[in-house]
Scaffold this motif. Sequence first.
Motif, PDB file in Angstrom:
ATOM      1  N   ARG A  90       0.842  -1.201   0.000  1.00  0.00           N
ATOM      2  CA  ARG A  90       0.000   0.000   0.000  1.00  0.00           C
ATOM      3  C   ARG A  90       0.873   1.245   0.000  1.00  0.00           C
ATOM      4  NH1 ARG A  90      -5.406  -0.703   1.482  1.00  0.00           N
ATOM      5  NH2 ARG A  90      -5.945  -2.783   2.295  1.00  0.00           N
ATOM      6  N   GLN A  91       0.431   2.264  -0.708  1.00  0.00           N
ATOM      7  CA  GLN A  91       1.204   3.489  -0.794  1.00  0.00           C
ATOM      8  C   GLN A  91       0.615   4.622   0.033  1.00  0.00           C
ATOM      9  OE1 GLN A  91       4.377   3.545  -2.498  1.00  0.00           O
ATOM     10  NE2 GLN A  91       3.737   1.448  -2.019  1.00  0.00           N
ATOM     11  N   GLU A  92      -0.615   4.449   0.540  1.00  0.00           N
ATOM     12  CA  GLU A  92      -1.176   5.456   1.428  1.00  0.00           C
ATOM     13  C   GLU A  92      -0.824   5.105   2.877  1.00  0.00           C
ATOM     14  OE1 GLU A  92      -4.299   2.290   0.856  1.00  0.00           O
ATOM     15  OE2 GLU A  92      -2.870   3.399  -0.388  1.00  0.00           O
ATOM     16  N   THR A  96      -2.714   3.405  11.303  1.00  0.00           N
ATOM     17  CA  THR A  96      -2.097   4.126  12.418  1.00  0.00           C
ATOM     18  C   THR A  96      -1.464   5.449  11.980  1.00  0.00           C
ATOM     19  OG1 THR A  96       0.008   2.968  12.089  1.00  0.00           O
ATOM     20  CG2 THR A  96      -1.599   1.941  13.575  1.00  0.00           C
ATOM     21  N   GLY A  97      -1.529   5.727  10.659  1.00  0.00           N
ATOM     22  CA  GLY A  97      -0.940   6.963  10.148  1.00  0.00           C
ATOM     23  C   GLY A  97       0.496   6.825   9.710  1.00  0.00           C
ATOM     24  N   ALA A  98       1.071   5.615   9.837  1.00  0.00           N
ATOM     25  CA  ALA A  98       2.464   5.409   9.445  1.00  0.00           C
ATOM     26  C   ALA A  98       2.597   5.421   7.925  1.00  0.00           C
ATOM     27  CB  ALA A  98       2.974   4.087  10.001  1.00  0.00           C
ATOM     28  N   LYS A  99       3.696   6.001   7.448  1.00  0.00           N
ATOM     29  CA  LYS A  99       3.938   6.030   6.017  1.00  0.00           C
ATOM     30  C   LYS A  99       4.417   4.652   5.542  1.00  0.00           C
ATOM     31  CE  LYS A  99       5.106  10.946   5.794  1.00  0.00           C
ATOM     32  NZ  LYS A  99       6.152  11.952   5.408  1.00  0.00           N
ATOM     33  N   PRO A 100       4.182   4.325   4.269  1.00  0.00           N
ATOM     34  CA  PRO A 100       4.612   3.014   3.773  1.00  0.00           C
ATOM     35  C   PRO A 100       6.124   2.858   3.831  1.00  0.00           C
ATOM     36  CG  PRO A 100       3.885   4.430   1.961  1.00  0.00           C
ATOM     37  CD  PRO A 100       3.491   5.121   3.230  1.00  0.00           C
ATOM     38  N   ARG A 101       6.570   1.670   4.207  1.00  0.00           N
ATOM     39  CA  ARG A 101       8.004   1.402   4.321  1.00  0.00           C
ATOM     40  C   ARG A 101       8.640   1.042   2.984  1.00  0.00           C
ATOM     41  NH1 ARG A 101       9.308  -3.127   8.236  1.00  0.00           N
ATOM     42  NH2 ARG A 101       7.345  -4.080   7.583  1.00  0.00           N
ATOM     43  N   GLY A 128      13.298 -10.425  -7.634  1.00  0.00           N
ATOM     44  CA  GLY A 128      14.315  -9.486  -8.040  1.00  0.00           C
ATOM     45  C   GLY A 128      14.601  -8.391  -7.040  1.00  0.00           C
ATOM     46  N   ILE A 129      13.869  -8.361  -5.915  1.00  0.00           N
ATOM     47  CA  ILE A 129      14.066  -7.319  -4.905  1.00  0.00           C
ATOM     48  C   ILE A 129      14.573  -7.913  -3.606  1.00  0.00           C
ATOM     49  CG2 ILE A 129      12.963  -5.526  -3.522  1.00  0.00           C
ATOM     50  CD1 ILE A 129      13.194  -4.761  -6.426  1.00  0.00           C
ATOM     51  N   HIS A 130      13.838  -8.860  -3.060  1.00  0.00           N
ATOM     52  CA  HIS A 130      14.198  -9.423  -1.761  1.00  0.00           C
ATOM     53  C   HIS A 130      13.609 -10.805  -1.636  1.00  0.00           C
ATOM     54  CE1 HIS A 130      15.001  -9.602   2.571  1.00  0.00           C
ATOM     55  NE2 HIS A 130      15.727  -8.517   2.422  1.00  0.00           N
ATOM     56  N   GLN A 131      14.352 -11.705  -0.973  1.00  0.00           N
ATOM     57  CA  GLN A 131      13.893 -13.078  -0.815  1.00  0.00           C
ATOM     58  C   GLN A 131      12.703 -13.189   0.127  1.00  0.00           C
ATOM     59  OE1 GLN A 131      14.914 -15.252  -2.717  1.00  0.00           O
ATOM     60  NE2 GLN A 131      17.091 -15.281  -3.069  1.00  0.00           N
ATOM     61  N   GLY A 132      12.640 -12.357   1.149  1.00  0.00           N
ATOM     62  CA  GLY A 132      11.533 -12.445   2.087  1.00  0.00           C
ATOM     63  C   GLY A 132      11.409 -11.193   2.925  1.00  0.00           C
ATOM     64  N   LEU A 133      10.324 -10.456   2.765  1.00  0.00           N
ATOM     65  CA  LEU A 133      10.074  -9.253   3.546  1.00  0.00           C
ATOM     66  C   LEU A 133       8.991  -9.560   4.568  1.00  0.00           C
ATOM     67  CD1 LEU A 133      10.043  -6.661   0.620  1.00  0.00           C
ATOM     68  CD2 LEU A 133      11.819  -6.911   2.351  1.00  0.00           C
ATOM     69  N   HIS A 134       9.247  -9.260   5.819  1.00  0.00           N
ATOM     70  CA  HIS A 134       8.282  -9.528   6.886  1.00  0.00           C
ATOM     71  C   HIS A 134       7.491  -8.254   7.168  1.00  0.00           C
ATOM     72  CE1 HIS A 134      10.301 -13.342   7.506  1.00  0.00           C
ATOM     73  NE2 HIS A 134      11.453 -12.698   7.554  1.00  0.00           N
ATOM     74  N   VAL A 135       6.211  -8.303   6.871  1.00  0.00           N
ATOM     75  CA  VAL A 135       5.355  -7.121   6.985  1.00  0.00           C
ATOM     76  C   VAL A 135       4.030  -7.523   7.615  1.00  0.00           C
ATOM     77  CG1 VAL A 135       6.397  -6.011   4.972  1.00  0.00           C
ATOM     78  CG2 VAL A 135       4.399  -7.464   4.676  1.00  0.00           C
ATOM     79  N   THR A 136       3.275  -6.528   8.056  1.00  0.00           N
ATOM     80  CA  THR A 136       1.924  -6.787   8.534  1.00  0.00           C
ATOM     81  C   THR A 136       0.967  -6.802   7.350  1.00  0.00           C
ATOM     82  OG1 THR A 136       1.454  -4.435   8.854  1.00  0.00           O
ATOM     83  CG2 THR A 136       2.438  -5.632  10.714  1.00  0.00           C
ATOM     84  N   ALA A 137      -0.134  -7.524   7.508  1.00  0.00           N
ATOM     85  CA  ALA A 137      -1.109  -7.604   6.423  1.00  0.00           C
ATOM     86  C   ALA A 137      -1.697  -6.236   6.094  1.00  0.00           C
ATOM     87  CB  ALA A 137      -2.228  -8.580   6.799  1.00  0.00           C
ATOM     88  N   SER A 138      -1.745  -5.334   7.083  1.00  0.00           N
ATOM     89  CA  SER A 138      -2.309  -4.006   6.836  1.00  0.00           C
ATOM     90  C   SER A 138      -1.439  -3.181   5.891  1.00  0.00           C
ATOM     91  CB  SER A 138      -2.489  -3.259   8.158  1.00  0.00           C
ATOM     92  OG  SER A 138      -1.244  -3.074   8.809  1.00  0.00           O
ATOM     93  N   LEU A 140      -0.348  -4.359   3.114  1.00  0.00           N
ATOM     94  CA  LEU A 140      -0.499  -4.968   1.807  1.00  0.00           C
ATOM     95  C   LEU A 140      -1.899  -4.781   1.260  1.00  0.00           C
ATOM     96  CD1 LEU A 140       1.225  -8.380   2.636  1.00  0.00           C
ATOM     97  CD2 LEU A 140       2.285  -6.405   1.499  1.00  0.00           C
ATOM     98  N   GLU A 141      -2.019  -4.940  -0.041  1.00  0.00           N
ATOM     99  CA  GLU A 141      -3.307  -5.002  -0.710  1.00  0.00           C
ATOM    100  C   GLU A 141      -3.166  -5.957  -1.891  1.00  0.00           C
ATOM    101  OE1 GLU A 141      -4.310  -1.166  -2.174  1.00  0.00           O
ATOM    102  OE2 GLU A 141      -2.470  -0.926  -3.336  1.00  0.00           O
ATOM    103  N   PRO A 142      -4.273  -6.494  -2.406  1.00  0.00           N
ATOM    104  CA  PRO A 142      -4.166  -7.383  -3.563  1.00  0.00           C
ATOM    105  C   PRO A 142      -3.478  -6.681  -4.729  1.00  0.00           C
ATOM    106  CG  PRO A 142      -6.349  -7.532  -2.589  1.00  0.00           C
ATOM    107  CD  PRO A 142      -5.656  -6.395  -1.907  1.00  0.00           C
ATOM    108  N   ALA A 143      -2.594  -7.393  -5.389  1.00  0.00           N
ATOM    109  CA  ALA A 143      -1.803  -6.801  -6.466  1.00  0.00           C
ATOM    110  C   ALA A 143      -2.555  -6.841  -7.782  1.00  0.00           C
ATOM    111  CB  ALA A 143      -0.479  -7.553  -6.609  1.00  0.00           C
TER     112      ALA A 143
END
Length: 273
Positions: A90-92, A96-101, A128-138, A140-143
Amino acid sequence: MREHEEAVANALDAYQRQVLPDKLPSHRADPLLAELLSKSLLDQLVRYAERRDLKVNDTLALLHQERLDRGGRAHDPVERFRLASEVQFRQEPTATGAKPRFPLWRGFITALAASPNGGAQCTVRVPGIHQGLHVTASELEPADPFPPLSTRTAGVVVSARGAESAIIDIGVRLKRAAASGLVADEQALTDLAQLTMRLGTWSGGQPDAIMRHLHDRILAAVQKPPQPGRGRPAAQLSASEFPQGPTSSPSPDRPPSTRPSPDNRHNPRKHHP
């Protein structure tokens, strides 16, 4: 993607010309007509597939679930992400108001776990970017779906995960062919380039980075010893898949043994003329 939307609209144009009178307005200007034509075309496609014994039920179910996953902001997908779901960051700002990482990268989920606060933790592989990024589901959004790609040596690839698997399979065959002294199939090389380019465009990565990330998996598959008694030797398999090599065509597989098992010695299988 815009070019795919136009291709679908063109297909519906042709379908309308075949089944409806010319005096009706185009579906492009009539949403109700577009909906009716789409339903009719889907129904006819299913009937067409059934008459030819094509397996489409699983595909339709998967498409339906993916459509639910892509239900929009009003349908929070956090609890409905599944393994292998294609997602993007997600880009918004988050709730919690946190900006996307992360930037607008796309990938697929390789692991799911519950977080201490009751939410969902996802491990996302971005080709091509990273083998595994650990993030919260919030986060993300369907691609946007991976655009299908028809290849000559790996069939039709319809997902990012499938594209990675196809790249690995082709890479393994190319390396085994090289180890056997065979000339690499130009079609396989073309497929490999197209798959890495398509996957890089979709994910936000680069083709050379995708190959670097998959290199270890390709080597591991090449070095994996074949299981005894199953399949042809690697050299024969490579020769059959890269026929322009200097060696002659391999002999066909041996027919399965007709020798009865110990339990069937007194009841041998009947042979029909």
